[in-house]
Design an enzyme around this catalytic site. Structure first.
Site, PDB file in Angstrom:
ATOM      1  N   GLU A  97       0.846  -1.189   0.000  1.00  0.00           N
ATOM      2  CA  GLU A  97       0.000   0.000   0.000  1.00  0.00           C
ATOM      3  C   GLU A  97       0.882   1.239   0.000  1.00  0.00           C
ATOM      4  O   GLU A  97       1.998   1.211   0.521  1.00  0.00           O
ATOM      5  CB  GLU A  97      -0.890  -0.060   1.252  1.00  0.00           C
ATOM      6  CG  GLU A  97      -1.892   1.040   1.446  1.00  0.00           C
ATOM      7  CD  GLU A  97      -2.924   1.185   0.348  1.00  0.00           C
ATOM      8  OE1 GLU A  97      -2.550   1.653  -0.739  1.00  0.00           O
ATOM      9  OE2 GLU A  97      -4.096   0.885   0.589  1.00  0.00           O
ATOM     10  N   ASP A 101      -3.752   5.199   6.522  1.00  0.00           N
ATOM     11  CA  ASP A 101      -4.294   6.398   7.140  1.00  0.00           C
ATOM     12  C   ASP A 101      -5.257   5.982   8.254  1.00  0.00           C
ATOM     13  O   ASP A 101      -4.813   5.526   9.306  1.00  0.00           O
ATOM     14  CB  ASP A 101      -4.996   7.215   6.043  1.00  0.00           C
ATOM     15  CG  ASP A 101      -5.273   8.648   6.430  1.00  0.00           C
ATOM     16  OD1 ASP A 101      -6.021   8.851   7.398  1.00  0.00           O
ATOM     17  OD2 ASP A 101      -4.765   9.559   5.763  1.00  0.00           O
TER      18      ASP A 101
END
Length: 175
Positions: A97, A101
């Site tokens: 990735e 977040d």
């Protein structure tokens, strides 16, 4: 509203960190093969560079998952745009990735992929924003922990712009 880009991590810093992660993965899986699953679009730049630095056999697959749209904050709504082409059964899977977040998207994705029967599954991210986490996600390989700023470059975008920057920059908006 115009935006400016401030350099957060230079191309050299990013390159050095990807080399270190590639070496660590190669040690961790010595004598085995890994199957990298790229989360498109942002993860493509990172995964390609990472794959070149892994010294054990590597296979690749891609999927596209969306949770942002044209905004700078995750909507929390996860949509699979493109699923994997290959089976994960019995493979050492590393989900690659660009950034972790809130953790919402990855939590959903990892749970779904785990149901596909991999031998092992780990998560590798170039960037991590731990202070934004709302869902606990275990990150096995992290490039950089960064502050809560909206970043672009090296595959990360703002409304499809800035992916091609060779460094990580912070978007600063002019009032």
């Amino acid at each position: 509203m115009a935006e400016k880009i401030r350099v957060l991590l230079t191309e050299e810093e990013v390159d050095k960190k990807i080399q270190e992660i590639g070496e660590q993965i190669s040690r961790d899986y010595a004598g085995e093969q890994v199957h990298l699953v790229c989360v498109l679009r942002g993860g493509a730049f990172f995964m390609c560079e990472l794959a070149k630095r892994i010294t054990i056999p590597v296979s690749l697959d891609f999927m596209s998952v969306s949770s942002y749209g044209g905004d700078t904050k995750s909507s929390g709504v996860v949509k699979i745009v493109k699923d994997l082409d290959d089976s994960l059964a019995g493979k050492n899977v590393i989900v690659v990735e660009d950034i972790v977040d809130s953790g919402r998207t990855l939590s959903y994705l990892l749970e779904m992929l785990q149901d596909r029967g991999p031998k092992s599954m780990r998560l590798c991210t170039l960037l991590d924003k731990p202070e934004r986490r709302v869902v606990d996600v275990k990150v096995d390989y992290t490039g950089f922990k960064i502050p809560d700023e909206f970043v672009v470059g090296y595959g990360l975008d703002y409304d499809q712009k800035y992916r091609n920057l060779p460094y990580i920059g912070v978007v600063e908006f002019d009032a």
